[in-house]
Design a protein around this motif. Structure first.
Motif, PDB file in Angstrom:
ATOM      1  N   ALA A 175       0.826  -1.209   0.000  1.00 52.93           N
ATOM      2  CA  ALA A 175       0.000   0.000   0.000  1.00 52.93           C
ATOM      3  C   ALA A 175       0.859   1.257   0.000  1.00 52.93           C
ATOM      4  CB  ALA A 175      -0.932  -0.009   1.209  1.00 52.93           C
ATOM      5  N   LEU A 176       1.903   1.271   0.819  1.00 54.31           N
ATOM      6  CA  LEU A 176       2.769   2.454   0.888  1.00 54.31           C
ATOM      7  C   LEU A 176       3.546   2.650  -0.408  1.00 54.31           C
ATOM      8  CD1 LEU A 176       4.154   2.279   4.548  1.00 54.31           C
ATOM      9  CD2 LEU A 176       2.151   3.493   3.670  1.00 54.31           C
ATOM     10  N   GLU A 177       3.946   1.544  -1.037  1.00 57.79           N
ATOM     11  CA  GLU A 177       4.613   1.645  -2.343  1.00 57.79           C
ATOM     12  C   GLU A 177       3.681   2.263  -3.375  1.00 57.79           C
ATOM     13  OE1 GLU A 177       5.658  -2.412  -2.908  1.00 57.79           O
ATOM     14  OE2 GLU A 177       7.444  -2.312  -1.629  1.00 57.79           O
ATOM     15  N   GLN A 178       2.408   1.877  -3.316  1.00 60.20           N
ATOM     16  CA  GLN A 178       1.432   2.411  -4.269  1.00 60.20           C
ATOM     17  C   GLN A 178       1.263   3.920  -4.097  1.00 60.20           C
ATOM     18  OE1 GLN A 178      -2.243   0.230  -5.283  1.00 60.20           O
ATOM     19  NE2 GLN A 178      -3.387   1.962  -4.461  1.00 60.20           N
ATOM     20  N   TRP A 179       1.396   4.396  -2.861  1.00 61.24           N
ATOM     21  CA  TRP A 179       1.226   5.825  -2.590  1.00 61.24           C
ATOM     22  C   TRP A 179       2.523   6.613  -2.672  1.00 61.24           C
ATOM     23  CZ3 TRP A 179      -1.882   4.086   2.206  1.00 61.24           C
ATOM     24  CH2 TRP A 179      -3.183   3.746   1.812  1.00 61.24           C
ATOM     25  N   GLY A 180       3.590   5.955  -3.086  1.00 63.00           N
ATOM     26  CA  GLY A 180       4.836   6.676  -3.308  1.00 63.00           C
ATOM     27  C   GLY A 180       5.664   6.950  -2.077  1.00 63.00           C
ATOM     28  N   PHE A 181       5.433   6.196  -0.993  1.00 57.17           N
ATOM     29  CA  PHE A 181       6.300   6.352   0.170  1.00 57.17           C
ATOM     30  C   PHE A 181       7.711   5.894  -0.189  1.00 57.17           C
ATOM     31  CE2 PHE A 181       2.470   7.040   2.490  1.00 57.17           C
ATOM     32  CZ  PHE A 181       2.818   7.566   3.734  1.00 57.17           C
ATOM     33  N   PRO A 182       8.729   6.476   0.422  1.00 58.09           N
ATOM     34  CA  PRO A 182      10.115   6.155   0.040  1.00 58.09           C
ATOM     35  C   PRO A 182      10.482   4.700   0.326  1.00 58.09           C
ATOM     36  CG  PRO A 182      10.070   7.511   2.040  1.00 58.09           C
ATOM     37  CD  PRO A 182       8.670   7.501   1.496  1.00 58.09           C
ATOM     38  N   HIS A 183      11.384   4.182  -0.502  1.00 64.10           N
ATOM     39  CA  HIS A 183      11.825   2.795  -0.346  1.00 64.10           C
ATOM     40  C   HIS A 183      12.523   2.576   0.994  1.00 64.10           C
ATOM     41  CE1 HIS A 183      10.593   1.547  -4.285  1.00 64.10           C
ATOM     42  NE2 HIS A 183      11.330   2.453  -4.882  1.00 64.10           N
ATOM     43  N   THR A 184      13.117   3.629   1.552  1.00 63.94           N
ATOM     44  CA  THR A 184      13.761   3.477   2.859  1.00 63.94           C
ATOM     45  C   THR A 184      12.761   3.036   3.919  1.00 63.94           C
ATOM     46  OG1 THR A 184      13.430   5.860   3.201  1.00 63.94           O
ATOM     47  CG2 THR A 184      15.601   5.128   2.433  1.00 63.94           C
ATOM     48  N   MET A 185      11.486   3.405   3.751  1.00 64.43           N
ATOM     49  CA  MET A 185      10.446   2.958   4.675  1.00 64.43           C
ATOM     50  C   MET A 185       9.941   1.569   4.314  1.00 64.43           C
ATOM     51  SD  MET A 185       8.133   6.341   5.501  1.00 64.43           S
ATOM     52  CE  MET A 185       7.098   5.417   6.656  1.00 64.43           C
ATOM     53  N   THR A 186       9.607   1.367   3.052  1.00 63.60           N
ATOM     54  CA  THR A 186       8.994   0.097   2.656  1.00 63.60           C
ATOM     55  C   THR A 186       9.982  -1.062   2.733  1.00 63.60           C
ATOM     56  OG1 THR A 186       9.420   0.569   0.311  1.00 63.60           O
ATOM     57  CG2 THR A 186       7.293   1.257   1.200  1.00 63.60           C
ATOM     58  N   ASN A 187      11.279  -0.800   2.518  1.00 61.97           N
ATOM     59  CA  ASN A 187      12.263  -1.881   2.605  1.00 61.97           C
ATOM     60  C   ASN A 187      12.322  -2.471   4.007  1.00 61.97           C
ATOM     61  OD1 ASN A 187      12.961  -1.720  -0.056  1.00 61.97           O
ATOM     62  ND2 ASN A 187      14.856  -0.573   0.270  1.00 61.97           N
ATOM     63  N   ARG A 188      12.181  -1.637   5.025  1.00 62.50           N
ATOM     64  CA  ARG A 188      12.210  -2.138   6.400  1.00 62.50           C
ATOM     65  C   ARG A 188      11.047  -3.088   6.649  1.00 62.50           C
ATOM     66  NH1 ARG A 188      12.726   3.886   8.154  1.00 62.50           N
ATOM     67  NH2 ARG A 188      14.901   4.307   7.691  1.00 62.50           N
ATOM     68  N   LEU A 189       9.907  -2.761   6.058  1.00 60.11           N
ATOM     69  CA  LEU A 189       8.735  -3.621   6.193  1.00 60.11           C
ATOM     70  C   LEU A 189       8.928  -4.923   5.427  1.00 60.11           C
ATOM     71  CD1 LEU A 189       6.139  -0.775   5.646  1.00 60.11           C
ATOM     72  CD2 LEU A 189       6.444  -2.008   7.789  1.00 60.11           C
ATOM     73  N   ASN A 190       9.433  -4.816   4.212  1.00 62.35           N
ATOM     74  CA  ASN A 190       9.591  -5.994   3.371  1.00 62.35           C
ATOM     75  C   ASN A 190      10.618  -6.988   3.926  1.00 62.35           C
ATOM     76  OD1 ASN A 190       7.703  -5.504   1.301  1.00 62.35           O
ATOM     77  ND2 ASN A 190       9.081  -4.060   0.297  1.00 62.35           N
ATOM     78  N   GLN A 191      11.554  -6.510   4.736  1.00 56.92           N
ATOM     79  CA  GLN A 191      12.634  -7.378   5.209  1.00 56.92           C
ATOM     80  C   GLN A 191      12.458  -7.844   6.657  1.00 56.92           C
ATOM     81  OE1 GLN A 191      16.638  -6.224   4.086  1.00 56.92           O
ATOM     82  NE2 GLN A 191      15.864  -4.898   2.475  1.00 56.92           N
ATOM     83  N   VAL A 192      11.292  -7.553   7.230  1.00 58.18           N
ATOM     84  CA  VAL A 192      11.103  -7.910   8.639  1.00 58.18           C
ATOM     85  C   VAL A 192      11.191  -9.414   8.881  1.00 58.18           C
ATOM     86  CG1 VAL A 192       8.572  -8.084   8.545  1.00 58.18           C
ATOM     87  CG2 VAL A 192       9.681  -7.423  10.674  1.00 58.18           C
ATOM     88  N   ASP A 193      10.830 -10.233   7.915  1.00 58.97           N
ATOM     89  CA  ASP A 193      10.858 -11.683   8.100  1.00 58.97           C
ATOM     90  C   ASP A 193      12.111 -12.336   7.540  1.00 58.97           C
ATOM     91  OD1 ASP A 193       8.424 -12.111   9.525  1.00 58.97           O
ATOM     92  OD2 ASP A 193       7.329 -11.657   7.690  1.00 58.97           O
ATOM     93  N   ASP A 194      13.084 -11.530   7.112  1.00 60.05           N
ATOM     94  CA  ASP A 194      14.382 -12.047   6.699  1.00 60.05           C
ATOM     95  C   ASP A 194      15.314 -11.961   7.904  1.00 60.05           C
ATOM     96  OD1 ASP A 194      16.879 -12.622   5.713  1.00 60.05           O
ATOM     97  OD2 ASP A 194      16.838 -11.138   4.085  1.00 60.05           O
ATOM     98  N   ALA A 195      15.510 -13.086   8.571  1.00 62.11           N
ATOM     99  CA  ALA A 195      16.257 -13.103   9.831  1.00 62.11           C
ATOM    100  C   ALA A 195      17.698 -12.638   9.668  1.00 62.11           C
ATOM    101  CB  ALA A 195      16.242 -14.512  10.424  1.00 62.11           C
ATOM    102  N   THR A 196      18.219 -12.604   8.434  1.00 57.63           N
ATOM    103  CA  THR A 196      19.603 -12.183   8.202  1.00 57.63           C
ATOM    104  C   THR A 196      19.699 -10.696   7.871  1.00 57.63           C
ATOM    105  OG1 THR A 196      19.532 -12.660   5.809  1.00 57.63           O
ATOM    106  CG2 THR A 196      20.104 -14.479   7.299  1.00 57.63           C
ATOM    107  N   SER A 197      18.568 -10.009   7.766  1.00 58.11           N
ATOM    108  CA  SER A 197      18.565  -8.610   7.346  1.00 58.11           C
ATOM    109  C   SER A 197      18.678  -7.670   8.539  1.00 58.11           C
ATOM    110  CB  SER A 197      17.272  -8.304   6.568  1.00 58.11           C
ATOM    111  OG  SER A 197      17.113  -6.901   6.396  1.00 58.11           O
ATOM    112  N   VAL A 198      19.765  -6.895   8.575  1.00 54.79           N
ATOM    113  CA  VAL A 198      19.912  -5.877   9.614  1.00 54.79           C
ATOM    114  C   VAL A 198      18.859  -4.798   9.425  1.00 54.79           C
ATOM    115  CG1 VAL A 198      21.449  -4.135  10.593  1.00 54.79           C
ATOM    116  CG2 VAL A 198      22.380  -6.342   9.865  1.00 54.79           C
ATOM    117  N   GLU A 199      18.536  -4.483   8.156  1.00 58.94           N
ATOM    118  CA  GLU A 199      17.537  -3.445   7.877  1.00 58.94           C
ATOM    119  C   GLU A 199      16.165  -3.832   8.452  1.00 58.94           C
ATOM    120  OE1 GLU A 199      16.236  -0.530   4.163  1.00 58.94           O
ATOM    121  OE2 GLU A 199      17.280  -2.423   3.769  1.00 58.94           O
ATOM    122  N   GLY A 200      15.843  -5.116   8.415  1.00 54.79           N
ATOM    123  CA  GLY A 200      14.588  -5.564   8.999  1.00 54.79           C
ATOM    124  C   GLY A 200      14.678  -5.795  10.497  1.00 54.79           C
TER     125      GLY A 200
END
Length: 278
Positions: free
Chosen positions: A196-221
């Motif tokens: 939803a946030l990607e559709q509304w043009g929110f910055p990738h710096t925000m959406t990437n944190r959401l997208n990587q929350v379930d990647d246990a190796t991701s520091v960003e998540g």
């Protein structure tokens, strides 16, 4: 994208139509034109605090919430913010845009939300903000990610209220709940927020944190994973604590969490009142 997930426990599987749900948000936006306009223009390079405050002034309720947040303990300006333009400067454009998103998706109407939605959301937001410097992140940006992280849960609940309530009751653990959401709907709530946030043009710096929350190796998540753990320790009865070092990819120790729990407890009610206009 129409997602037809596998049925659970012999039940007929709900058909989750992502495009329909997102279109429904656009329909809501038509009913909150000021909030929708803010979401649209707040990230524009030529938008100023003066322009944004002028738009914001047309929605008295939303303007009041921004003023209340600017004067809250979180921003350390209690009683000193007396103009809307100054309030916009204090909280920042991303925060104003986040608050407008809360309004246009009706996250300020608790009757349409999962139980304890805002108890969890305020914990997520404050924990994310407090821990952000340990991950090299800006506290205000992390606050916004935490405030919006559960938007997808609200959308799933709105689309399938009885089914989603049962899912939440069965899976109090947030990570297990996301797995159950994926099985039932073909998408989990945090990923749905990101879409939803990607559709509304929110910055990738925000959406990437959401997208990587379930990647246990991701520091960003890791920041959001740690925030979910803090929220669970404060809101989920009999929660079995997960080692914070593992969730944060070694960025945090258990000693780091104790003051965060105290800070969240102290500030949660005030943040909730500012976001909901209570």
């Amino acid at each position: 994208m129409t997602v037809t997930p596998l049925p659970s426990r012999g039940e007929a599987a709900p058909v989750f139509d992502l495009e329909k749900v997102l279109a429904g948000i656009d329909t809501m936006a038509a009913q909150r034109p000021v909030a929708a306009q803010i979401v649209s223009v707040a990230n524009s390079d030529d938008t100023s605090a003066k322009v944004l405050s002028r738009i914001l002034a047309s929605d008295v309720a939303l303007a009041g919430r921004v003023m209340k947040l600017a004067n809250s303990a979180y921003f350390g300006m209690r009683g000193r913010v007396t103009s809307l333009q100054f309030a916009v400067t204090v909280v920042g454009f991303t925060t104003v845009r986040t608050m407008a998103t809360v309004a246009l998706t009706e996250l300020d109407d608790e009757s349409r939300l999962p139980e304890d939605f805002w108890d969890v959301t305020t914990c997520l937001a404050l924990a994310s903000s407090t821990l952000a410097p340990r991950f090299g992140e800006r506290s205000q940006d992390a606050l916004c990610v935490g405030l919006l992280a559960q938007m997808g849960a609200a959308l799933l609940h709105h689309d399938d209220p009885e089914g989603y309530e049962a899912l939440v009751a069965e899976h109090p653990d947030f990570a297990q709940r996301r797995t159950a959401e994926l099985h039932r709907y073909g998408v989990n709530s945090v990923r749905l927020t990101a879409v939803a946030l990607e559709q509304w043009g929110f910055p990738h710096t925000m959406t990437n944190r959401l997208n990587q929350v379930d990647d246990a190796t991701s520091v960003e998540g890791g920041l959001l994973r740690a925030a979910f753990e803090v929220a669970a320790r404060l809101t989920v009865e009999d929660h079995e604590a997960v080692p914070i070092a593992r969730l944060s990819c070694g960025q945090l120790r258990e000693d780091d969490v104790v003051p965060v729990l105290d800070q969240v407890r102290a500030d949660a009610d005030e943040l909730r009142r500012a976001m909901l206009g209570d």
